[in-house]
Design a protein around this motif. Sequence first.
Motif, PDB file in Angstrom:
ATOM      1  N   TYR A 103      -7.005   4.579   1.882  1.00  0.00           N
ATOM      2  CA  TYR A 103      -7.768   4.246   0.676  1.00  0.00           C
ATOM      3  C   TYR A 103      -7.934   5.457  -0.244  1.00  0.00           C
ATOM      4  O   TYR A 103      -8.141   5.305  -1.435  1.00  0.00           O
ATOM      5  N   GLU A 114      -9.275   8.155   4.189  1.00  0.00           N
ATOM      6  CA  GLU A 114     -10.177   7.549   3.196  1.00  0.00           C
ATOM      7  C   GLU A 114     -10.827   8.578   2.286  1.00  0.00           C
ATOM      8  O   GLU A 114     -11.291   8.245   1.209  1.00  0.00           O
ATOM      9  N   ARG A 157      -5.675   4.447  12.427  1.00  0.00           N
ATOM     10  CA  ARG A 157      -6.732   4.999  11.577  1.00  0.00           C
ATOM     11  C   ARG A 157      -7.999   5.356  12.341  1.00  0.00           C
ATOM     12  O   ARG A 157      -8.796   6.163  11.886  1.00  0.00           O
ATOM     13  N   ARG A 216      -0.948 -11.460   2.732  1.00  0.00           N
ATOM     14  CA  ARG A 216      -2.219 -11.875   2.139  1.00  0.00           C
ATOM     15  C   ARG A 216      -2.262 -13.386   1.990  1.00  0.00           C
ATOM     16  O   ARG A 216      -1.250 -14.005   1.653  1.00  0.00           O
ATOM     17  N   GLN A 276       0.851  -1.194   0.000  1.00  0.00           N
ATOM     18  CA  GLN A 276       0.000   0.000   0.000  1.00  0.00           C
ATOM     19  C   GLN A 276       0.891   1.251   0.000  1.00  0.00           C
ATOM     20  O   GLN A 276       1.772   1.396   0.848  1.00  0.00           O
TER      21      GLN A 276
HETATM   22  P1  C2E Z   1      -1.755  -2.435  10.072  1.00  0.00           P
HETATM   23  O1  C2E Z   1      -0.314  -2.732  10.240  1.00  0.00           O
HETATM   24  O2  C2E Z   1      -2.297  -1.286  10.857  1.00  0.00           O
HETATM   25  O3  C2E Z   1      -1.982  -2.217   8.513  1.00  0.00           O
HETATM   26  C1  C2E Z   1      -2.858  -1.278   7.957  1.00  0.00           C
HETATM   27  C2  C2E Z   1      -4.200  -1.894   7.736  1.00  0.00           C
HETATM   28  O4  C2E Z   1      -5.137  -0.862   7.432  1.00  0.00           O
HETATM   29  C3  C2E Z   1      -4.233  -2.822   6.516  1.00  0.00           C
HETATM   30  O5  C2E Z   1      -5.187  -3.837   6.796  1.00  0.00           O
HETATM   31  C4  C2E Z   1      -4.757  -1.897   5.421  1.00  0.00           C
HETATM   32  O6  C2E Z   1      -5.367  -2.591   4.357  1.00  0.00           O
HETATM   33  C5  C2E Z   1      -5.760  -1.088   6.194  1.00  0.00           C
HETATM   34  N1  C2E Z   1      -6.016   0.219   5.600  1.00  0.00           N
HETATM   35  C6  C2E Z   1      -5.171   1.006   4.917  1.00  0.00           C
HETATM   36  N2  C2E Z   1      -5.749   2.158   4.556  1.00  0.00           N
HETATM   37  C7  C2E Z   1      -7.016   2.110   5.029  1.00  0.00           C
HETATM   38  C8  C2E Z   1      -8.130   3.016   4.971  1.00  0.00           C
HETATM   39  O7  C2E Z   1      -8.081   4.128   4.423  1.00  0.00           O
HETATM   40  N3  C2E Z   1      -9.267   2.620   5.587  1.00  0.00           N
HETATM   41  C9  C2E Z   1      -9.372   1.404   6.216  1.00  0.00           C
HETATM   42  N4  C2E Z   1     -10.545   1.088   6.774  1.00  0.00           N
HETATM   43  N5  C2E Z   1      -8.346   0.529   6.280  1.00  0.00           N
HETATM   44  C10 C2E Z   1      -7.173   0.885   5.700  1.00  0.00           C
HETATM   45  P2  C2E Z   1      -4.888  -5.383   6.545  1.00  0.00           P
HETATM   46  O8  C2E Z   1      -4.040  -5.557   5.339  1.00  0.00           O
HETATM   47  O9  C2E Z   1      -6.210  -6.054   6.647  1.00  0.00           O
HETATM   48  O10 C2E Z   1      -3.993  -5.767   7.785  1.00  0.00           O
HETATM   49  C11 C2E Z   1      -4.528  -5.773   9.083  1.00  0.00           C
HETATM   50  C12 C2E Z   1      -3.430  -5.927  10.104  1.00  0.00           C
HETATM   51  O11 C2E Z   1      -2.827  -7.223  10.016  1.00  0.00           O
HETATM   52  C13 C2E Z   1      -2.278  -4.962   9.917  1.00  0.00           C
HETATM   53  O12 C2E Z   1      -2.660  -3.718  10.433  1.00  0.00           O
HETATM   54  C14 C2E Z   1      -1.193  -5.657  10.714  1.00  0.00           C
HETATM   55  O13 C2E Z   1      -1.367  -5.421  12.085  1.00  0.00           O
HETATM   56  C15 C2E Z   1      -1.493  -7.111  10.453  1.00  0.00           C
HETATM   57  N6  C2E Z   1      -0.562  -7.600   9.424  1.00  0.00           N
HETATM   58  C16 C2E Z   1      -0.686  -7.598   8.070  1.00  0.00           C
HETATM   59  N7  C2E Z   1       0.404  -8.155   7.501  1.00  0.00           N
HETATM   60  C17 C2E Z   1       1.244  -8.510   8.516  1.00  0.00           C
HETATM   61  C18 C2E Z   1       2.528  -9.134   8.586  1.00  0.00           C
HETATM   62  O14 C2E Z   1       3.181  -9.459   7.586  1.00  0.00           O
HETATM   63  N8  C2E Z   1       3.048  -9.348   9.839  1.00  0.00           N
HETATM   64  C19 C2E Z   1       2.383  -8.971  10.971  1.00  0.00           C
HETATM   65  N9  C2E Z   1       2.970  -9.226  12.155  1.00  0.00           N
HETATM   66  N10 C2E Z   1       1.185  -8.388  10.944  1.00  0.00           N
HETATM   67  C20 C2E Z   1       0.618  -8.149   9.727  1.00  0.00           C
END
Ligand code: C2E
Length: 405
Positions: A376, A357, A321, A181, A163
């Motif tokens: 977003y 967003e 966020r 993912r 992103q």
């Molecule tokens: P995070 O590190 O806070 O990552 C940002 C999350 O916010 C991502 O969700 C992203 O898709 C989402 N996001 C970005 N912009 C916006 C927006 O404008 N609005 C909204 N509603 N959401 C937005 P995602 O990809 O579902 O990941 C969720 C969480 O999972 C991440 O939060 C992180 O804590 C964890 N995660 C993802 N990949 C990894 C990884 O490789 N290792 C670890 N340890 N945790 C991960």
Amino acid sequence: MDDLSSISCLVVDDDPFMLTTLGKILESIGVGSVIRTDSAQDALKYIANRNNHIDIVISDLNMPNMDGIQLLRHLGSLGLDFSVILISGEDPRLLESVEVLGTQQNLKVLGSLSKPVRRDDLAALLHNYEPNQEQTPDGPGAMVFAHELQTAILNGDIDVHFQPQVNISDGRIIGVEALARWEHSEKGWIPPSIFIGIAEKYSMIRELTDIVFQKSITEAAHLRSLGFQITMSINYSAQVLCSLELPEILSETLNSSGLEPHHIIIEVTESSLAQDMSITLDILTRMRLKGFGLSIDDFGTGFSSLEQLKQIPFTELKIDRSFVHQASQNQSSLAILESSIALSKRLGIHCIAEGVETLEDWNLVKDLGCDYVQGYYTARPMPAGKFIEWAKEYGSKQRPQHSSS
Ligand code: C2E
Ligand code: CA
Ligand code: CA
């Protein structure tokens, strides 16, 4: 929610009389499906079967073998999107603290009731239930077994999307965040909020993080070879930050890629800092010494003190966020947003707002003096190939539309 006919409730109580009574009340309120069990173990077994779908767990607190608090902990570690109602014959204040515990486990606690349970009170709590739109019986909300995740890790089915992060003053792309993912062959995309939790619980998070790190640096090197002068942010769970040799391993892996440590930013959540600080501090300080960037993620959701923040050589503060999106309409979010930006200035590090967003969000964080933006409004996470196409098109448009203020 008014119509409860599509809802399924799982009732857990060791007292057969209570179980029957609660079942009858739920049916009379109009709940579509009611499953009863007299043990917490059976409840977990039922939920763990991916053919079963439960929206709300109604549990007694005082049960032999596994009590309601232990059950909550297990439910929380599944990372699924449950709502919970707690029932007890004990002091109502105890119920209140258990409610807080449940919320800390990321469960949606609809409320708690003292015995004897009154029909109207239970109905009121059930009507507060809001179904998760993304959850379908066979979709991501279905139970994912740890062994399925293990297989996905071994088969290389864990992918990484990226992103963009942009500079708010000129719209320039300054970095990307790597997000894990997983597309399950039958259930489709499983949200990271579910599988990261499972990976942490079943000690697979180190393997998973290694894969994400490896794929991310390969991609970062490729992007640099194409001329992108951007950083790559990678998430690290607290559990991974307890092996002391991590900084050495990461810099050795990086050496062979042609990248430099300052091209990589390690993101650590604020809440993970609340745990054993001494080892984390050791690891993070040596990472910084080696030149890696360090970001404090989900800022505002933990309870770090200024003293703690000063101890760790962070280079970036990443505002959660929940304090960014629609902050202009919420006084307390706005206050946290403002003070977080001010804090980053005091610490002399840059700040990045997550969850931008809308144009309104963009203009607000810009006016408040935030440096970077991720959300977003600019772009969603996407595969590397798509990012390259997106960046070309974005570059030709110069920057997203925003106010000149
Ligand atoms: P995070 O590190 O806070 O990552 C940002 C999350 O916010 C991502 O969700 C992203 O898709 C989402 N996001 C970005 N912009 C916006 C927006 O404008 N609005 C909204 N509603 N959401 C937005 P995602 O990809 O579902 O990941 C969720 C969480 O999972 C991440 O939060 C992180 O804590 C964890 N995660 C993802 N990949 C990894 C990884 O490789 N290792 C670890 N340890 N945790 C991960
Ligand atoms: Ca992050
Ligand atoms: Ca975050």
